[in-house]
Design an enzyme around this catalytic site. Structure first.
Site, PDB file in Angstrom:
ATOM      1  N   PHE A 129      -9.732   6.616  -3.098  1.00 13.00           N
ATOM      2  CA  PHE A 129      -9.087   5.914  -1.973  1.00 13.00           C
ATOM      3  C   PHE A 129      -9.835   4.616  -1.667  1.00 13.00           C
ATOM      4  CE2 PHE A 129      -8.209   5.436   2.645  1.00 13.00           C
ATOM      5  CZ  PHE A 129      -6.829   5.503   2.625  1.00 13.00           C
TER       6      PHE A 129
ATOM      7  N   GLU B  71       1.769  -5.878  15.227  1.00 10.86           N
ATOM      8  CA  GLU B  71       2.186  -5.604  16.606  1.00 10.86           C
ATOM      9  C   GLU B  71       3.032  -4.347  16.728  1.00 10.86           C
ATOM     10  OE1 GLU B  71       3.957  -9.224  17.922  1.00 10.86           O
ATOM     11  OE2 GLU B  71       2.034 -10.276  17.920  1.00 10.86           O
ATOM     12  N   THR B  72       3.448  -3.791  15.602  1.00 13.02           N
ATOM     13  CA  THR B  72       4.315  -2.603  15.655  1.00 13.02           C
ATOM     14  C   THR B  72       3.553  -1.379  15.131  1.00 13.02           C
ATOM     15  OG1 THR B  72       5.150  -2.842  13.408  1.00 13.02           O
ATOM     16  CG2 THR B  72       6.277  -4.102  15.129  1.00 13.02           C
TER      17      THR B  72
ATOM     18  N   SER C  58       0.825  -1.221   0.000  1.00 10.58           N
ATOM     19  CA  SER C  58       0.000   0.000   0.000  1.00 10.58           C
ATOM     20  C   SER C  58       0.855   1.266   0.000  1.00 10.58           C
ATOM     21  CB  SER C  58      -0.930   0.005   1.210  1.00 10.58           C
ATOM     22  OG  SER C  58      -1.905  -0.993   1.040  1.00 10.58           O
ATOM     23  N   PHE C  59       2.030   1.192   0.626  1.00 16.57           N
ATOM     24  CA  PHE C  59       2.871   2.388   0.653  1.00 16.57           C
ATOM     25  C   PHE C  59       3.224   2.838  -0.767  1.00 16.57           C
ATOM     26  CE2 PHE C  59       6.757   4.862   1.563  1.00 16.57           C
ATOM     27  CZ  PHE C  59       6.239   5.710   2.531  1.00 16.57           C
TER      28      PHE C  59
ATOM     29  N   HIS D 109       4.094   0.046  12.396  1.00 13.11           N
ATOM     30  CA  HIS D 109       4.170   0.081  10.935  1.00 13.11           C
ATOM     31  C   HIS D 109       2.819   0.470  10.315  1.00 13.11           C
ATOM     32  CE1 HIS D 109       7.421  -1.020   8.199  1.00 13.11           C
ATOM     33  NE2 HIS D 109       6.474  -1.124   7.296  1.00 13.11           N
TER      34      HIS D 109
ATOM     35  N   ARG E 134     -15.284  -6.516   4.598  1.00 14.46           N
ATOM     36  CA  ARG E 134     -15.425  -5.315   3.756  1.00 14.46           C
ATOM     37  C   ARG E 134     -14.905  -5.506   2.342  1.00 14.46           C
ATOM     38  NH1 ARG E 134     -15.167  -4.567   8.850  1.00 14.46           N
ATOM     39  NH2 ARG E 134     -16.227  -2.841   9.879  1.00 14.46           N
TER      40      ARG E 134
ATOM     41  N   ILE F  86      -3.377  -4.079   7.373  1.00 14.29           N
ATOM     42  CA  ILE F  86      -3.910  -4.779   8.548  1.00 14.29           C
ATOM     43  C   ILE F  86      -2.950  -4.574   9.716  1.00 14.29           C
ATOM     44  CG2 ILE F  86      -4.597  -7.022   9.494  1.00 14.29           C
ATOM     45  CD1 ILE F  86      -5.480  -7.814   6.682  1.00 14.29           C
TER      46      ILE F  86
HETATM   47  C1  DLZ Z   1       5.658  -3.867   5.436  1.00 15.86           C
HETATM   48  C2  DLZ Z   1       4.165  -3.923   5.366  1.00 15.86           C
HETATM   49  C3  DLZ Z   1       3.398  -4.353   6.465  1.00 15.86           C
HETATM   50  C4  DLZ Z   1       4.027  -4.749   7.764  1.00 15.86           C
HETATM   51  N1  DLZ Z   1       2.075  -4.440   6.395  1.00 15.86           N
HETATM   52  C5  DLZ Z   1       1.444  -4.091   5.253  1.00 15.86           C
HETATM   53  C6  DLZ Z   1       0.034  -4.177   5.148  1.00 15.86           C
HETATM   54  O1  DLZ Z   1      -0.700  -4.592   6.057  1.00 15.86           O
HETATM   55  N2  DLZ Z   1      -0.538  -3.790   3.973  1.00 15.86           N
HETATM   56  C7  DLZ Z   1       0.203  -3.337   2.913  1.00 15.86           C
HETATM   57  O2  DLZ Z   1      -0.384  -2.989   1.884  1.00 15.86           O
HETATM   58  N3  DLZ Z   1       1.541  -3.264   2.983  1.00 15.86           N
HETATM   59  C8  DLZ Z   1       2.178  -3.639   4.110  1.00 15.86           C
HETATM   60  N4  DLZ Z   1       3.534  -3.574   4.176  1.00 15.86           N
HETATM   61  C9  DLZ Z   1       4.297  -3.217   2.948  1.00 15.86           C
HETATM   62  C10 DLZ Z   1       4.442  -1.705   2.711  1.00 15.86           C
HETATM   63  O3  DLZ Z   1       3.241  -1.158   2.209  1.00 15.86           O
HETATM   64  C11 DLZ Z   1       5.541  -1.465   1.659  1.00 15.86           C
HETATM   65  O4  DLZ Z   1       5.306  -2.242   0.517  1.00 15.86           O
HETATM   66  C12 DLZ Z   1       6.929  -1.824   2.188  1.00 15.86           C
HETATM   67  O5  DLZ Z   1       7.181  -1.157   3.408  1.00 15.86           O
HETATM   68  C13 DLZ Z   1       8.026  -1.442   1.164  1.00 15.86           C
HETATM   69  O6  DLZ Z   1       8.022  -0.032   0.934  1.00 15.86           O
END
Ligand code: DLZ
Length: 158
Positions: A121, A93-94, A65-66, A96, A135, A90
């Site tokens: 979005f 535990e951290t 998602s990032f 992030h 959902r 989702i």
């Molecule tokens: C690293 C990470 C984690 C822990 N959880 C998710 C998540 O629940 N949903 C999601 O779309 N992406 C997650 N990522 C990956 C980050 O979005 C991203 O791809 C990485 O940090 C690399 O930039």
């Protein structure tokens, strides 16, 4: 209103503009793909139900998602009327979860205020996989459907 009070797949089709001729980009995160594939399917089916040509819907995959922000900007700079960013974050535990959610929401908000077309979005931010399933085609409907309806309305904003 929370999705507990409304079903994400329910809408009044008489209020939805026709999508014929619209070019739509679906930017899909591969993280939690069980969920994002369902969201993507909901969006795709709804767009086609409202006469968007299948050949006018282009999908771009990003790792998580990032990366939806960069992927959406990449699509925004092409010849689309609308971009739908699809992801599922989702809680773990951290912290992030908070950083990813914050990065995606701020990034997409900025693209909406500065970019050449709207970015919808379609990102679920849930406490656990059960909430995400509810959902993405479960008991609370499918956010992909809701996103596609928003996309049609924004593409035809007048
Ligand atoms: C690293 C990470 C984690 C822990 N959880 C998710 C998540 O629940 N949903 C999601 O779309 N992406 C997650 N990522 C990956 C980050 O979005 C991203 O791809 C990485 O940090 C690399 O930039």
């Amino acid at each position: 209103m929370s999705s507990l009070q409304s079903n994400l797949s329910e809408y009044d089709s008489s209020l939805v503009p026709n999508g014929k001729g619209l070019r739509v980009a679906l930017v899909v995160s591969q993280w939690n793909s069980e969920i994002t594939e369902q969201l993507c399917e909901g969006a795709l089916t709804t767009l086609i139900d409202h006469d968007v040509y299948k050949s006018d819907i282009i999908r771009y995959n990003v790792p998580g998602s990032f990366e939806l922000v960069y992927g959406s900007k990449f699509a925004q700079d092409k010849n689309f009327n609308i971009v739908i960013a699809i992801g599922s974050v989702i809680k773990g535990e951290t912290k992030h979860f908070d950083f990813i959610c914050q990065g995606v929401v701020n990034g997409i908000a900025e693209l909406n205020s500065k970019g050449r077309c709207p970015v919808i979005f379609c990102v679920l931010t849930d406490n656990d996989i059960h909430q995400a399933r509810d959902r993405s085609g479960g008991k609370h409907g499918n956010k992909g459907v809701e996103a596609a309806i928003s996309a049609l309305k924004m593409a035809k904003l007048a």
